[in-house]
Write an enzyme that holds these catalytic residues in place. Structure first.
Site, PDB file in Angstrom:
ATOM      1  N   TYR A   1       0.868  -1.321  -0.012  1.00  0.00           N
ATOM      2  CA  TYR A   1       0.097   0.071  -0.440  1.00  0.00           C
ATOM      3  C   TYR A   1       1.331   1.943   0.016  1.00  0.00           C
ATOM      4  CZ  TYR A   1      -3.418   3.855   1.303  1.00  0.00           C
ATOM      5  OH  TYR A   1      -4.306   4.702   2.106  1.00  0.00           O
TER       6      TYR A   1
ATOM      7  N   LYS B   1       5.053   8.870   9.034  1.00  0.00           N
ATOM      8  CA  LYS B   1       4.568   8.100  10.418  1.00  0.00           C
ATOM      9  C   LYS B   1       5.206   7.785  11.579  1.00  0.00           C
ATOM     10  CE  LYS B   1       2.056   4.743   7.801  1.00  0.00           C
ATOM     11  NZ  LYS B   1       0.311   4.572   8.716  1.00  0.00           N
TER      12      LYS B   1
ATOM     13  N   ASP C   1       9.060   2.739  -0.970  1.00  0.00           N
ATOM     14  CA  ASP C   1       7.893   3.350   0.748  1.00  0.00           C
ATOM     15  C   ASP C   1       8.972   2.822   1.939  1.00  0.00           C
ATOM     16  OD1 ASP C   1       6.454   4.314   1.561  1.00  0.00           O
ATOM     17  OD2 ASP C   1       4.579   3.489   0.231  1.00  0.00           O
TER      18      ASP C   1
HETATM   19  C1  LIG Z   1       3.645   1.862   3.151  1.00  0.00           C
HETATM   20  C2  LIG Z   1       2.715   3.612   3.261  1.00  0.00           C
HETATM   21  N1  LIG Z   1       3.056   4.394   2.169  1.00  0.00           N
HETATM   22  C3  LIG Z   1       2.680   5.339   3.086  1.00  0.00           C
HETATM   23  C4  LIG Z   1       1.101   5.305   3.329  1.00  0.00           C
HETATM   24  C5  LIG Z   1       0.350   6.533   3.338  1.00  0.00           C
HETATM   25  O1  LIG Z   1       0.536   7.174   4.616  1.00  0.00           O
HETATM   26  P1  LIG Z   1      -0.669   8.517   4.963  1.00  0.00           P
HETATM   27  O2  LIG Z   1      -1.515   7.484   5.510  1.00  0.00           O
HETATM   28  O3  LIG Z   1       0.298   9.585   5.455  1.00  0.00           O
HETATM   29  O4  LIG Z   1      -1.445   9.427   3.515  1.00  0.00           O
HETATM   30  C6  LIG Z   1       0.882   4.894   4.420  1.00  0.00           C
HETATM   31  C7  LIG Z   1      -0.708   4.978   4.623  1.00  0.00           C
HETATM   32  O5  LIG Z   1      -0.535   3.761   6.123  1.00  0.00           O
HETATM   33  C8  LIG Z   1       1.872   3.111   4.129  1.00  0.00           C
HETATM   34  O6  LIG Z   1       1.589   2.534   4.927  1.00  0.00           O
END
Ligand SMILES: Cc1ncc(COP(=O)(O)O)c(C=O)c1O
Length: 435
Positions: free
Chosen positions: A143, A268, A240
């Protein structure tokens, strides 16, 4: 004993009158409809006054524990001096970017934004701008936030694996067509994508550990293979690290695996719960953003580099530099995983424990768990049932299939042991078929 959630339910009903579904982010909608009123260290308190040992950690930010006094103090300290001029940069923004540059191997240049989704969106856009190519490769089970190009094939049902599985209505089919979905840990599959579309692929984006379906660890050679393939075909590699960054190491998982991607996204745990995120990478790529005169790739946001997020990020990063946070949460993670495995063995439960560092979970299936299709064997009903029962025992793990659990610096050995006791009790209840 089933806990009484009257006040939570009342608040939830009130929320539903103004907020569609009563929540401001779809994954926050769970059963039971818990509403939390305070959080401190490793615990959450709900609207009915029940306290829980928390492993949800608001989907991951709370690495130091909720409401960390030092992080909060640093945010409070800038309160009177706070201003958002909306022009130029502040000293704090420079310091945060410096820290990231210092710790994250790929971070020759850094740009701050406010959410992981913004970071991945910008990473994809600049990849397309730099390579002048259209296609993106992502992996089934990963994700990357809400951007149209990336919101597909996360926790897909069996019949959607191998097909386009958009995570939302309203995404143009023309956009989805430009995203190729490969199997995590299946390098042959990625090689095939490059054989067919090599000259069209702008970037491969990957969670270096697939934590959005629990924990699929990269098999030896998988990430190395992605590095090699992207280089050979002139595509960019994006890690990511919104989950893995700061949580697994100050320099992200790339420090642990010794591989340097072209771009990295962070969020995060970077600020222990305050809103800030970052995209960083090779200077040559980052210089395409139009924050630099002559750059061709738009980058903007009213709250980018906001001082609250920056103060919290700086406090969090300095805490991670100063204190043995990672050694501690990794040791607690080991204690938890060992304890869970022993319980499964003792009770003869068909389950496997997965995790890395501070992250853990139980899949109700036999191993191995290498690629997403392995996880289709997980007994999702039992997974959710156990977590709902744990709530009644004062332990909060998000009662949603495949969700990971997080340990923080505020958890104690006693918390882990109490959790294991509760978990054993729940598994025994389930075995006896208690309703
Ligand atoms: C691996 C990863 N990338 C991107 C995101 C998106 O982050 P945000 O919820 O701060 O937009 C998340 C959110 O859970 C994530 O787990």
């Amino acid at each position: 004993m089933i806990l009484d959630h009257t006040h939570s339910e009342r608040l939830y009903a009130e929320a539903c009158q103004v907020i569609p579904g009563g929540v401001n982010s779809a994954p926050r909608s769970i059963l039971p409809h818990l509403m939390f009123t305070s959080a401190s260290g490793a615990t959450l308190t709900d609207a009915d006054g029940h306290r829980y040992i928390d492993y949800h950690a608001a989907f991951g930010p709370a690495l130091l524990g909720h409401n960390h006094p030092e992080v909060n103090r640093r945010v409070r300290d800038l309160w009177d001096a706070y201003s958002a001029a909306g022009v130029g940069s502040t000293q704090l923004e420079i310091e945060v970017a410096r820290k990231i540059q210092q710790h994250v191997p790929c971070a020759e240049r850094v740009l701050l934004c406010t959410s992981g989704s913004q970071a991945t969106f910008h990473a994809v856009r600049v990849s397309r701008a730099v390579t002048r190519r259209k296609k993106i490769v992502k992996f089934q089970g990963c994700y990357h936030g809400i951007a149209d190009s990336l919101l597909l094939n996360v926790a897909s049902p069996a019949d959607k694996v191998g097909h386009c599985d958009p995570g939302s209505a309203g995404i143009l089919p023309e956009v989805l067509e430009q995203t190729l979905v490969c199997a995590f840990n299946d390098l042959d599959n990625v090689e095939q994508a490059f054989e067919w579309h090599g000259s069209e692929i702008a970037a491969v984006i990957v969670e270096p550990i697939a934590h959005n379906v629990g924990c699929l660890s990269p098999q030896p050679g998988f990430l190395e293979g992605l590095r090699e393939l992207t280089r050979r075909h002139g595509a960019l590699l994006i890690f990511d690290e919104v989950v893995t960054g700061f949580r697994h190491h100050l320099g992200g998982y790339q420090t642990l695996c010794g591989l340097t991607p072209d771009l990295t996204t962070l969020g995060k745990a970077m600020a222990n719960g305050f809103p800030i995120a970052a995209v960083c990478g090779r200077a040559e790529i980052m210089n395409h953003f139009n924050t630099r005169p002559g750059g061709d790739t738009y980058f903007a946001g009213t709250y980018n580099g906001n001082l609250v997020g920056c103060a919290a990020a700086l406090a969090t990063i300095e805490m991670l530099e100063r204190e043995p946070v990672h050694a501690r949460v990794f040791a607690l993670g080991e204690r938890m995983r060992r304890g869970l495995s022993e319980i499964h063995q003792r009770l003869g439960v068909r389950a496997m424990v997965a995790g890395f560092g501070s992250i853990f979970l139980t899949y109700f299936m036999e191993g191995p768990a290498i690629t997403y299709t392995d996880l289709l064997r997980n007994d999702g009903a039992r997974f959710v049932d156990c977590r709902r029962r744990l709530i009644d025992c004062g332990v909060f793990m998000l009662p949603v299939n495949l969700k990971r659990n997080h340990i923080s610096y505020a958890h104690s050995e006693a918390d882990i042991d109490r959790t294991l006791e509760a978990y054993e009790h729940v598994l025994k209840q389930v075995a006896k078929g208690h309703s």
